[in-house]
Design a protein around this motif. Structure first.
Motif, short mmCIF file in Angstrom:
data_model
loop_
_atom_site.label_atom_id
_atom_site.label_comp_id
_atom_site.label_asym_id
_atom_site.label_seq_id
_atom_site.Cartn_x
_atom_site.Cartn_y
_atom_site.Cartn_z
N UNK A 174 1.95 29.63 94.71
CA UNK A 174 2.45 28.26 94.80
C UNK A 174 3.94 28.29 95.11
N UNK A 175 4.31 27.82 96.30
CA UNK A 175 5.73 27.72 96.66
C UNK A 175 6.22 26.36 96.24
N UNK A 187 9.81 25.53 95.68
CA UNK A 187 11.22 25.16 95.89
C UNK A 187 12.06 26.31 96.38
N UNK A 188 13.38 26.15 96.25
CA UNK A 188 14.34 27.14 96.72
C UNK A 188 15.23 27.59 95.58
N UNK A 189 15.81 28.76 95.72
CA UNK A 189 16.88 29.22 94.83
C UNK A 189 18.10 29.52 95.68
N UNK A 190 19.20 29.89 95.04
CA UNK A 190 20.44 30.16 95.79
C UNK A 190 20.42 31.56 96.38
N UNK A 191 21.20 31.76 97.42
CA UNK A 191 21.31 33.10 98.00
C UNK A 191 22.78 33.43 98.26
N UNK A 192 23.01 34.68 98.50
CA UNK A 192 24.39 35.14 98.69
C UNK A 192 24.35 36.33 99.63
N UNK A 193 24.74 36.14 100.88
CA UNK A 193 24.59 37.16 101.91
C UNK A 193 25.85 37.20 102.78
N UNK A 194 26.16 38.35 103.40
CA UNK A 194 27.36 38.44 104.25
C UNK A 194 27.16 37.83 105.63
N UNK A 195 26.71 36.61 105.67
CA UNK A 195 26.54 35.89 106.92
C UNK A 195 27.91 35.41 107.39
N UNK A 248 12.77 40.08 96.30
CA UNK A 248 14.03 39.90 97.02
C UNK A 248 14.06 38.48 97.55
N UNK A 249 15.07 37.72 97.17
CA UNK A 249 15.23 36.32 97.59
C UNK A 249 14.04 35.46 97.15
N UNK A 250 13.46 35.78 96.02
CA UNK A 250 12.36 34.98 95.48
C UNK A 250 12.26 35.23 93.98
N UNK A 251 11.75 34.25 93.26
CA UNK A 251 11.53 34.37 91.82
C UNK A 251 10.06 34.11 91.53
N UNK A 252 9.43 35.02 90.78
CA UNK A 252 8.01 34.90 90.44
C UNK A 252 7.86 34.55 88.97
N UNK A 253 6.95 33.61 88.69
CA UNK A 253 6.62 33.27 87.31
C UNK A 253 5.11 33.03 87.22
N UNK A 254 4.61 32.99 85.99
CA UNK A 254 3.21 32.65 85.73
C UNK A 254 2.23 33.56 86.46
N UNK A 260 5.79 30.88 92.88
CA UNK A 260 6.87 31.57 93.60
C UNK A 260 7.94 30.57 94.02
N UNK A 261 9.17 30.86 93.63
CA UNK A 261 10.32 30.05 94.02
C UNK A 261 11.12 30.84 95.06
N UNK A 262 11.06 30.40 96.32
CA UNK A 262 11.71 31.12 97.41
C UNK A 262 13.13 30.62 97.65
N UNK A 263 13.99 31.53 98.08
CA UNK A 263 15.36 31.15 98.44
C UNK A 263 15.40 30.40 99.76
N UNK A 264 14.42 30.64 100.64
CA UNK A 264 14.54 30.18 102.02
C UNK A 264 13.16 29.88 102.59
#
Length: 390
Positions: free
Chosen positions: A5-6, A8-16, A251-257, A268-272
């Motif tokens: 289940x996607x 939402x989003x979380x924050x990210x931090x990359x050398x863009x 990586x760039x995602x958070x898993x729960x449940x 699954x809460x994805x950054x992007x």
């Protein structure tokens, strides 16, 4: 069955290379004026870095050279179509018209080099803090098509574009500019596409000059690589060898449940969001050339990896569902090797397609205001019309 289940989003931090608060102006000729690679870039930034506040303006004008064109002389173009937006980043792609569609001459080279330097000097004088991305011009396609100049079959106009590009690369290094090569990668892709499917390969740049959406996708890739674009959307690895499944890595995602009750399920809460490859193939202007360009290039590896790996599954075929919708069936070996969800039609790619459509609307509305209101009605009072359009 596996269910993700996607939500939402979380924050990210990359050398863009684009930073929070950046304002980007795309400057160029008709290839920029097509408003395709620029929209793809805008959609990528919005979906890959959703918390990054970056705005985009397309100031391309068909027929332009380094000295200007149908929109006026270069100083008029810069003063009217670049400087008022106070950009922190300016991209410049010019050259297709500057070569005159004929063999390279020393006089024409001097004209191009001098005009290009004038643009850079003018930007640096007026906008000293702006970062400039110098773009080596996209190709004139003599790969998938028969040579366009049959009287002299040894002449390839793209050799002129490549020569301009080599000068740009050297000038950029000397002048501390960023540089993106929109020629070499495109030629490599066209060569591979022509070997795989010569009929559809001709439609990637149907008139030798102006790429279709498929060509612009690879051009956008090359531009984004110059900005250190992040190739990973997100990556999740699960181990279900035992009755209690575990998260091996994310990586760039958070898993729960995460649980295994006959069905392995998790939230699954994805950054992007991924780029919507499948939806682009289905849209007007997409078609088989999009899939051909993806297959013939490294755009997936470079920009669009959303990886799901599940280890420890018993032999068999498993249905993968996201938000209750089936997105495909894969066997245990495929899950162990990893599934790239970005290549499928999923709720995430559906959402990304909506972002792309908004980016496209944004550029179209700007074009209408700029070219159909601001310029034609320049002699009239726009004090009420401009805010209404905004």
């Amino acid at each position: 069955a596996l269910v993700a289940a996607h939500v939402g989003w979380a924050a990210d931090n990359d050398p863009f290379k684009l930073k929070n608060g950046d304002r980007v102006v795309f400057y160029g000729d008709s290839i920029t004026d097509q408003r395709l690679y620029t929209v793809i870039v805008e959609a990528y930034v919005a979906t890959r870095y959703p918390h990054l506040d970056v705005s985009f303006v397309n100031s391309g004008w068909g027929g332009d050279t380094v000295n200007g064109g149908g929109g006026g002389p270069i100083d008029t173009r810069l003063k009217r179509d670049v400087f008022p937006y106070d950009p922190t980043v300016v991209t410049i792609m010019l050259g297709m018209n500057d070569g005159g569609y004929k063999a390279e001459t020393e006089a024409n080279d001097r004209k191009y080099f001098g005009g290009y330097k004038h643009i850079v000097d003018s930007i640096r004088t007026t906008l000293p803090q702006a970062r400039i991305l110098a773009i080596e011009p996209s190709p004139f396609d003599d790969v998938a098509h028969e040579p366009a100049f049959p009287v002299n079959s040894d002449f390839h106009y793209n050799d002129v574009m490549r020569s301009f590009g080599k000068w740009i690369a050297n000038y950029a290094q000397q002048s501390n500019l960023d540089v993106a090569d929109l020629n070499s990668g495109m030629v490599k892709m066209l060569t591979q596409a022509h070997e795989l499917d010569p009929v559809n390969a001709k439609q990637i740049i149907p008139d030798h000059v102006h790429p279709s959406f498929a060509g612009h996708l690879v051009m956008a890739e090359e531009l984004l690589k110059a900005w250190n674009a992040r190739p990973i959307v997100d990556s999740v690895t699960l181990d279900v060898t035992r009755s209690t499944p575990k998260i091996e890595s994310t990586q760039f995602a958070t898993i729960s449940e995460l649980a295994n009750n006959g069905t392995i399920a998790w939230t699954e809460l994805d950054d992007a969001l991924p780029l919507p490859f499948k939806q682009w193939e289905d849209m007007w202007g997409g078609g088989p050339t999009v899939g051909l360009a993806i297959k013939s290039s490294d755009v997936t590896t470079a920009l669009n990896q959303q990886l799901l790996t599940v280890k420890g599954l018993h032999p068999g075929t498993y249905s993968l569902k996201i938000d209750g919708a089936s997105v495909g069936a894969f066997n245990n070996d495929q899950f162990r090797a990893g599934i790239n969800l970005a290549l499928l039609k999923t709720p995430a790619t559906d959402q990304a397609m909506k972002v792309y459509q908004l980016a496209n609307s944004h550029e179209e509305i700007h074009f209408d205001q700029w070219r159909n209101v601001d310029l034609p009605l320049n002699d009239y009072s726009l004090s009420q019309a401009q805010p209404a359009i905004d």
